[in-house]
Design a protein around this motif. Structure first.
Motif, PDB file in Angstrom:
ATOM      1  N   LEU A 269       0.817  -1.215   0.000  1.00 40.93           N
ATOM      2  CA  LEU A 269       0.000   0.000   0.000  1.00 40.93           C
ATOM      3  C   LEU A 269       0.854   1.270   0.000  1.00 40.93           C
ATOM      4  N   THR A 270       1.973   1.228  -0.696  1.00 37.16           N
ATOM      5  CA  THR A 270       2.905   2.358  -0.730  1.00 37.16           C
ATOM      6  C   THR A 270       2.228   3.635  -1.205  1.00 37.16           C
ATOM      7  N   GLY A 271       1.268   3.516  -2.097  1.00 36.32           N
ATOM      8  CA  GLY A 271       0.586   4.690  -2.618  1.00 36.32           C
ATOM      9  C   GLY A 271      -0.088   5.521  -1.541  1.00 36.32           C
ATOM     10  N   LEU A 272      -0.416   4.902  -0.414  1.00 36.88           N
ATOM     11  CA  LEU A 272      -1.096   5.634   0.657  1.00 36.88           C
ATOM     12  C   LEU A 272      -0.190   6.646   1.338  1.00 36.88           C
ATOM     13  N   VAL A 273       1.126   6.438   1.280  1.00 35.11           N
ATOM     14  CA  VAL A 273       2.044   7.412   1.877  1.00 35.11           C
ATOM     15  C   VAL A 273       2.538   8.414   0.844  1.00 35.11           C
ATOM     16  N   ASP A 274       2.138   8.244  -0.415  1.00 38.78           N
ATOM     17  CA  ASP A 274       2.547   9.150  -1.481  1.00 38.78           C
ATOM     18  C   ASP A 274       1.428  10.088  -1.908  1.00 38.78           C
ATOM     19  N   LEU A 279      -4.816   8.072   0.295  1.00 37.67           N
ATOM     20  CA  LEU A 279      -4.938   7.700   1.702  1.00 37.67           C
ATOM     21  C   LEU A 279      -6.355   7.931   2.199  1.00 37.67           C
ATOM     22  N   ALA A 280      -6.914   9.093   1.901  1.00 34.00           N
ATOM     23  CA  ALA A 280      -8.270   9.419   2.360  1.00 34.00           C
ATOM     24  C   ALA A 280      -9.291   8.457   1.778  1.00 34.00           C
ATOM     25  N   SER A 281      -9.183   8.153   0.498  1.00 32.41           N
ATOM     26  CA  SER A 281     -10.137   7.258  -0.148  1.00 32.41           C
ATOM     27  C   SER A 281     -10.121   5.876   0.494  1.00 32.41           C
ATOM     28  N   PHE A 282      -8.928   5.400   0.826  1.00 34.36           N
ATOM     29  CA  PHE A 282      -8.797   4.085   1.460  1.00 34.36           C
ATOM     30  C   PHE A 282      -9.351   4.104   2.879  1.00 34.36           C
ATOM     31  N   ASN A 321       2.952  10.039   8.696  1.00 37.02           N
ATOM     32  CA  ASN A 321       3.388   9.018   7.730  1.00 37.02           C
ATOM     33  C   ASN A 321       3.202   7.603   8.288  1.00 37.02           C
ATOM     34  N   THR A 322       1.986   7.334   8.754  1.00 38.46           N
ATOM     35  CA  THR A 322       1.739   6.070   9.454  1.00 38.46           C
ATOM     36  C   THR A 322       0.760   5.139   8.730  1.00 38.46           C
ATOM     37  N   ALA A 323       0.482   5.384   7.467  1.00 39.24           N
ATOM     38  CA  ALA A 323      -0.452   4.509   6.750  1.00 39.24           C
ATOM     39  C   ALA A 323       0.034   3.062   6.734  1.00 39.24           C
TER      40      ALA A 323
END
Length: 407
Positions: A269-274, A279-282, A321-323
């Motif tokens: 899920l690297t995209g969640l920290v980028d 991140l919000a959608s997930f 940065n904790t996703a």
């Protein structure tokens, strides 16, 4: 921990790892500007091909969230609110352990540990602090007072990020027990929802030193054979009542795609920290009832959670940065073979509050069997999975009532 956005205030020597050090949050202005830049740079997908949320977070919802986030949302408001409470850091089991500790002015207040879950944070429970610590100003009596301790979870918010495996709910439960001992509490109660419920249930199983009872708004009452059938898709055991069958249907209808992904491949899920919008959608695509509530809030409906409530929590995940570090809890739980909703075996006194929009409505028949020392069971008229956040008045009332017999 992201050191650039935090500040520890302490005169203790760095080598004194078990010292309790005061702590405050201070996000640099350039980090806020960078967040807005990334939101505005979002590359959008096409609209979903259905008229409901069955394909996930709908494009209209996330685009309105992003517009408000970039143009109107003010992080400094919640940062000031966070810093209005006393925060601390101490090292437990090798990690920097972040928690709020707010003592009541009432001498005979009952200590309570309140545990959050995913995609929550300490923000999820902050609405409870003042009503619990200062009940005479919030419709209660002096005898209703609590000293409140709200820890972050390992890898969440301002807690240290585990660099080795093994931080599953059982280990977290032991660490929470150690925290209350370190704070000098010889008797206390604990409360939790979502992961917080699983952790405080294990505190009950472990009978943490000084723990005299727990309260949960996500009770773990499903018999093991029924739980196995739910998750495997096999036929349910015979003899279930209509209410018990409804529970099984409620668990199955939520799909829990987010939990499966984080439980098996969190690092993917690297995209969640980028991407903040990714991140919000997930994060808002949790159980379908909470998802619908959040969608309505961004459509202008004032109900339960506000737009700022939702973004306060997501923004905390972004700045810390904790996703990924938070997601690994699901992987740890999978490795440990721990069920979300199955009976854990708590023998201590237990209080249960059932909210109608929870992931399932725990029937009293199963609750009484799961918790043989059940001291309180109540069904509430309104509220869902994030009850402390969405309906703090109900949770406050439930805690006052639930633990009255243990004072």
């Amino acid at each position: 921990m992201t050191e650039t956005i935090t500040k520890q205030q302490s005169n203790v020597k760095p080598t004194d790892k078990t010292a309790i050090r005061p702590f405050q949050v201070n996000v640099p202005e350039e980090e806020i500007s960078e967040l807005k830049r990334r939101i505005n740079a979002t590359r959008w997908p096409e609209r979903e091909t259905v008229s409901d949320q069955s394909q996930g977070t709908q494009l209209g919802t996330i685009q309105e969230l992003a517009r408000y986030w970039a143009d109107e949302y003010d992080w400094r408001k919640i940062e000031s609110r966070i810093n209005s409470f006393p925060h601390f850091i101490t090292e437990i089991d090798g990690l920097d352990f972040h928690f709020l500790h707010v003592r009541s002015k009432h001498e005979n207040a009952m200590p309570i540990l309140i545990a959050h879950g995913w995609p929550g944070s300490i923000i999820e429970q902050m609405k409870l602090i003042e009503p619990l610590t200062n009940p005479t100003e919030y419709g209660g009596n002096e005898s209703d007072a609590f000293h409140v301790v709200i820890p972050s979870m390992p890898g969440y918010g301002f807690f240290g990020k585990p660099t080795t495996t093994g931080w599953n709910p059982k280990r977290i439960a032991r660490a929470y027990g150690e925290l209350m001992t370190r704070l000098g509490y010889t008797q206390f109660v604990a409360q939790g929802g979502d992961w917080g419920s699983i952790v405080v249930n294990f505190m009950g199983v472990q009978e943490s030193k000084g723990l005299i009872g727990i309260h949960t708004n996500m009770p773990e009452v499903i018999p093991s054979d029924v739980d196995a059938a739910i998750w495997s898709g096999n036929p349910l055991p015979s003899g279930l009542s209509d209410e018990e069958k409804k529970v099984c249907e409620q668990v199955r209808e939520n799909k829990s795609a987010y939990a499966f992904q984080m439980g098996t491949r969190p690092q993917t899920l690297t995209g969640l920290v980028d991407s903040p919008v990714g991140l919000a959608s997930f994060m808002i695509d949790h159980d379908w009832k909470s998802h619908a509530l959040i969608a309505r809030s961004f459509a202008g409906v004032k109900e339960g959670l506000t737009r700022d409530d939702v973004l306060d929590n997501i923004t905390l995940f972004w700045f810390t940065n904790t996703a990924i570090s938070a997601a690994r809890l699901y992987w740890e739980n999978t490795v440990a073979g721990i069920s979300f909703f199955a009976v854990k075996g708590v023998k201590l006194p237990v209080a249960v509050s059932v909210f109608p929009d929870e992931m399932y409505e725990a029937p009293k028949s199963w609750t009484e069997k799961a918790y043989p020392n059940l001291i309180h069971y109540n069904k509430l008229p309104k509220g869902g999975h994030f009850a402390a956040w969405e309906q703090p008045e109900f949770i406050t009332s439930e805690l006052r009532t639930a633990f009255k017999s243990l004072r």
